[in-house]
Motif scaffolding. Structure first.
Motif, PDB file in Angstrom:
ATOM      1  N   ARG A  31       0.851  -1.185   0.000  1.00  0.00           N
ATOM      2  CA  ARG A  31       0.000   0.000   0.000  1.00  0.00           C
ATOM      3  C   ARG A  31       0.885   1.233   0.000  1.00  0.00           C
ATOM      4  O   ARG A  31       1.948   1.253   0.636  1.00  0.00           O
ATOM      5  CB  ARG A  31      -0.940   0.005   1.206  1.00  0.00           C
ATOM      6  CG  ARG A  31      -1.879  -1.200   1.218  1.00  0.00           C
ATOM      7  CD  ARG A  31      -2.914  -1.098   2.287  1.00  0.00           C
ATOM      8  NE  ARG A  31      -3.749  -2.298   2.310  1.00  0.00           N
ATOM      9  CZ  ARG A  31      -4.756  -2.488   3.159  1.00  0.00           C
ATOM     10  NH1 ARG A  31      -5.048  -1.570   4.067  1.00  0.00           N
ATOM     11  NH2 ARG A  31      -5.463  -3.608   3.110  1.00  0.00           N
ATOM     12  N   HIS A  33       1.073   5.402   0.532  1.00  0.00           N
ATOM     13  CA  HIS A  33       0.511   6.661   1.005  1.00  0.00           C
ATOM     14  C   HIS A  33       0.612   7.700  -0.103  1.00  0.00           C
ATOM     15  O   HIS A  33       1.441   7.582  -1.011  1.00  0.00           O
ATOM     16  CB  HIS A  33       1.286   7.113   2.251  1.00  0.00           C
ATOM     17  CG  HIS A  33       0.670   8.267   2.972  1.00  0.00           C
ATOM     18  ND1 HIS A  33       1.012   9.575   2.683  1.00  0.00           N
ATOM     19  CD2 HIS A  33      -0.226   8.326   3.974  1.00  0.00           C
ATOM     20  CE1 HIS A  33       0.346  10.378   3.487  1.00  0.00           C
ATOM     21  NE2 HIS A  33      -0.420   9.656   4.289  1.00  0.00           N
ATOM     22  N   ARG A  34      -0.194   8.722  -0.026  1.00  0.00           N
ATOM     23  CA  ARG A  34      -0.172   9.756  -1.064  1.00  0.00           C
ATOM     24  C   ARG A  34       1.180  10.462  -1.167  1.00  0.00           C
ATOM     25  O   ARG A  34       1.526  11.026  -2.215  1.00  0.00           O
ATOM     26  CB  ARG A  34      -1.287  10.791  -0.814  1.00  0.00           C
ATOM     27  CG  ARG A  34      -1.147  11.566   0.491  1.00  0.00           C
ATOM     28  CD  ARG A  34      -2.288  12.566   0.644  1.00  0.00           C
ATOM     29  NE  ARG A  34      -2.210  13.300   1.896  1.00  0.00           N
ATOM     30  CZ  ARG A  34      -2.729  12.875   3.044  1.00  0.00           C
ATOM     31  NH1 ARG A  34      -3.378  11.702   3.072  1.00  0.00           N
ATOM     32  NH2 ARG A  34      -2.612  13.582   4.139  1.00  0.00           N
ATOM     33  N   ASP A  35       1.984  10.419  -0.090  1.00  0.00           N
ATOM     34  CA  ASP A  35       3.306  11.044  -0.149  1.00  0.00           C
ATOM     35  C   ASP A  35       4.383  10.078  -0.643  1.00  0.00           C
ATOM     36  O   ASP A  35       5.558  10.436  -0.717  1.00  0.00           O
ATOM     37  CB  ASP A  35       3.706  11.608   1.217  1.00  0.00           C
ATOM     38  CG  ASP A  35       4.014  10.532   2.250  1.00  0.00           C
ATOM     39  OD1 ASP A  35       3.863   9.327   1.942  1.00  0.00           O
ATOM     40  OD2 ASP A  35       4.397  10.886   3.366  1.00  0.00           O
ATOM     41  N   ARG A  69       3.413   9.657  10.604  1.00  0.00           N
ATOM     42  CA  ARG A  69       2.675   9.608   9.339  1.00  0.00           C
ATOM     43  C   ARG A  69       1.925   8.290   9.185  1.00  0.00           C
ATOM     44  O   ARG A  69       0.748   8.260   8.797  1.00  0.00           O
ATOM     45  CB  ARG A  69       3.660   9.790   8.184  1.00  0.00           C
ATOM     46  CG  ARG A  69       3.006   9.946   6.819  1.00  0.00           C
ATOM     47  CD  ARG A  69       4.065  10.328   5.803  1.00  0.00           C
ATOM     48  NE  ARG A  69       4.747  11.550   6.217  1.00  0.00           N
ATOM     49  CZ  ARG A  69       5.929  11.943   5.737  1.00  0.00           C
ATOM     50  NH1 ARG A  69       6.543  11.208   4.828  1.00  0.00           N
ATOM     51  NH2 ARG A  69       6.476  13.068   6.152  1.00  0.00           N
ATOM     52  N   ILE A  70       2.590   7.190   9.502  1.00  0.00           N
ATOM     53  CA  ILE A  70       1.969   5.870   9.349  1.00  0.00           C
ATOM     54  C   ILE A  70       0.834   5.682  10.356  1.00  0.00           C
ATOM     55  O   ILE A  70      -0.215   5.103  10.025  1.00  0.00           O
ATOM     56  CB  ILE A  70       3.040   4.771   9.485  1.00  0.00           C
ATOM     57  CG1 ILE A  70       3.979   4.805   8.269  1.00  0.00           C
ATOM     58  CG2 ILE A  70       2.393   3.397   9.617  1.00  0.00           C
ATOM     59  CD1 ILE A  70       5.204   3.931   8.406  1.00  0.00           C
ATOM     60  N   ASP A  72      -1.093   8.065  11.601  1.00  0.00           N
ATOM     61  CA  ASP A  72      -2.221   8.862  11.119  1.00  0.00           C
ATOM     62  C   ASP A  72      -2.915   8.184   9.937  1.00  0.00           C
ATOM     63  O   ASP A  72      -4.130   8.271   9.784  1.00  0.00           O
ATOM     64  CB  ASP A  72      -1.733  10.250  10.709  1.00  0.00           C
ATOM     65  CG  ASP A  72      -1.317  11.109  11.891  1.00  0.00           C
ATOM     66  OD1 ASP A  72      -1.692  10.765  13.030  1.00  0.00           O
ATOM     67  OD2 ASP A  72      -0.612  12.116  11.674  1.00  0.00           O
ATOM     68  N   TRP A  73      -2.147   7.507   9.124  1.00  0.00           N
ATOM     69  CA  TRP A  73      -2.667   6.853   7.915  1.00  0.00           C
ATOM     70  C   TRP A  73      -3.424   5.568   8.232  1.00  0.00           C
ATOM     71  O   TRP A  73      -4.570   5.372   7.813  1.00  0.00           O
ATOM     72  CB  TRP A  73      -1.489   6.587   6.986  1.00  0.00           C
ATOM     73  CG  TRP A  73      -1.753   5.807   5.744  1.00  0.00           C
ATOM     74  CD1 TRP A  73      -2.927   5.699   5.046  1.00  0.00           C
ATOM     75  CD2 TRP A  73      -0.776   5.024   5.019  1.00  0.00           C
ATOM     76  NE1 TRP A  73      -2.742   4.885   3.949  1.00  0.00           N
ATOM     77  CE2 TRP A  73      -1.449   4.477   3.892  1.00  0.00           C
ATOM     78  CE3 TRP A  73       0.570   4.756   5.202  1.00  0.00           C
ATOM     79  CZ2 TRP A  73      -0.796   3.650   2.981  1.00  0.00           C
ATOM     80  CZ3 TRP A  73       1.224   3.953   4.284  1.00  0.00           C
ATOM     81  CH2 TRP A  73       0.540   3.411   3.183  1.00  0.00           C
ATOM     82  N   LEU A  74      -2.810   4.686   9.019  1.00  0.00           N
ATOM     83  CA  LEU A  74      -3.354   3.337   9.210  1.00  0.00           C
ATOM     84  C   LEU A  74      -4.177   3.174  10.482  1.00  0.00           C
ATOM     85  O   LEU A  74      -4.869   2.181  10.634  1.00  0.00           O
ATOM     86  CB  LEU A  74      -2.214   2.322   9.218  1.00  0.00           C
ATOM     87  CG  LEU A  74      -1.351   2.266   7.951  1.00  0.00           C
ATOM     88  CD1 LEU A  74      -0.277   1.205   8.093  1.00  0.00           C
ATOM     89  CD2 LEU A  74      -2.216   1.992   6.722  1.00  0.00           C
ATOM     90  N   GLU A  75      -4.072   4.109  11.412  1.00  0.00           N
ATOM     91  CA  GLU A  75      -4.814   4.067  12.678  1.00  0.00           C
ATOM     92  C   GLU A  75      -4.676   2.719  13.384  1.00  0.00           C
ATOM     93  O   GLU A  75      -5.659   2.030  13.645  1.00  0.00           O
ATOM     94  CB  GLU A  75      -6.289   4.389  12.430  1.00  0.00           C
ATOM     95  CG  GLU A  75      -6.525   5.775  11.854  1.00  0.00           C
ATOM     96  CD  GLU A  75      -7.996   6.086  11.656  1.00  0.00           C
ATOM     97  OE1 GLU A  75      -8.715   5.240  11.084  1.00  0.00           O
ATOM     98  OE2 GLU A  75      -8.424   7.151  12.113  1.00  0.00           O
TER      99      GLU A  75
END
Length: 278
Positions: A31, A33-35, A69-70, A72-75
């Protein structure tokens, strides 16, 4: 990704650390992330855990930034940092595993005309994961585990008589191992709120002049494999909230109540690169 997927993030710094964990998650999908940050996600067989594997690279700041970042992304429900470290104690040998009871950030302080005044910073880890780890390692043949504080900072220690080594002995005397990323990951998890976090490190050297020789004999690969096996055993003990799968190898002294486990009582390699440089 919805939090009810029972996600745990397993972070590594080096390719060889990542390679040690990866075979435990046999079916994975990548997967992005947008970044551009990438993880591989798959199920840990026999559990309700969806494991997201990430290779962050070296350094405290990198670990803190990418872990945030991870998260915030995957919770996720939990974050584990898994890899290798140098021993700071004579009785903790190569291949042993140190599970951090807390993680020190070793560079905090104030430089004054009279010298460097240390301002120690210690970050807690999850008591639930520590309890699961204590339970898990009792049943692991060939694993010698230590539950001790870990020192973490942007330094590769390869001289036991250096200024930084003396600094650690004087101000962080209970630290059993030194590494580079744990404090960034644990700090990010702590600031997130109630997120469980744990650092699991296999000992690959004694943080002295013999480090290069030990690394050359494959000590990092062996230490990473030991750390990975312990981390996976912890996840098999520690069930996600609302899990339908019982812990692996239940003990007579364990009791279950709703989503809670109360633990009673007390201590394959593919071609990879990315060893610590000197």
């Amino acid at each position: 990704m919805p939090p009810r997927d029972h996600t745990v993030v397993v972070l590594t710094a080096l390719a060889l650390e990542y390679a040690a964990v990866r075979p435990y998650v046999p079916e994975r999908e990548e997967r992005v992330h947008r970044d551009g940050t990438r993880v591989e996600v798959g199920r840990l067989p026999g559990t309700d855990w969806q494991v997201a594997l990430a290779e962050l690279g070296e350094g405290t700041r990198t670990a803190a930034s990418l872990t945030t970042r991870i998260i915030d992304w995957l919770e996720p429900e939990a974050v584990l940092f898994v890899g290798v470290a140098g021993s700071l104690k004579r009785d903790i040998g190569l291949g042993d595993v140190v599970i951090g009871t807390k993680v020190y950030g070793i560079h905090g302080g104030k430089l004054t005309p009279t010298g460097f005044e240390v301002r120690p910073e210690a970050w807690p880890v999850s008591n639930a994961l520590l309890s699961a780890a204590r339970s898990a390692v009792r049943d692991m043949d060939g694993v010698r585990a230590h539950f001790k504080p870990i020192a973490s900072g942007d330094v590769v220690l390869a001289d036991a008589e250096s200024d930084i080594a003396r600094h650690l002995r004087e101000h962080y005397n209970d630290a059993a191992a030194i590494e580079m990323e744990g404090v960034g990951a644990v700090q990010a998890a702590h600031l997130n709120g109630q997120l469980h976090a744990l650092v699991v490190r296999g000992i690959s050297d004694h943080a002295d002049a013999a480090k290069s020789a030990a690394d050359g004999r494959g000590s990092q690969e062996s230490a990473a494999a030991q750390a990975a096996s312990v981390a996976v055993a912890v996840l098999r003990r520690h069930r996600p909230q609302g899990s339908s799968v019982p812990e692996e190898g239940p003990h007579p002294g364990s009791t279950y109540g709703g989503d809670h486990i109360d633990f009673r009582g007390a201590t394959f390699h593919g071609p990879v690169t990315g060893k610590r440089q000197h």
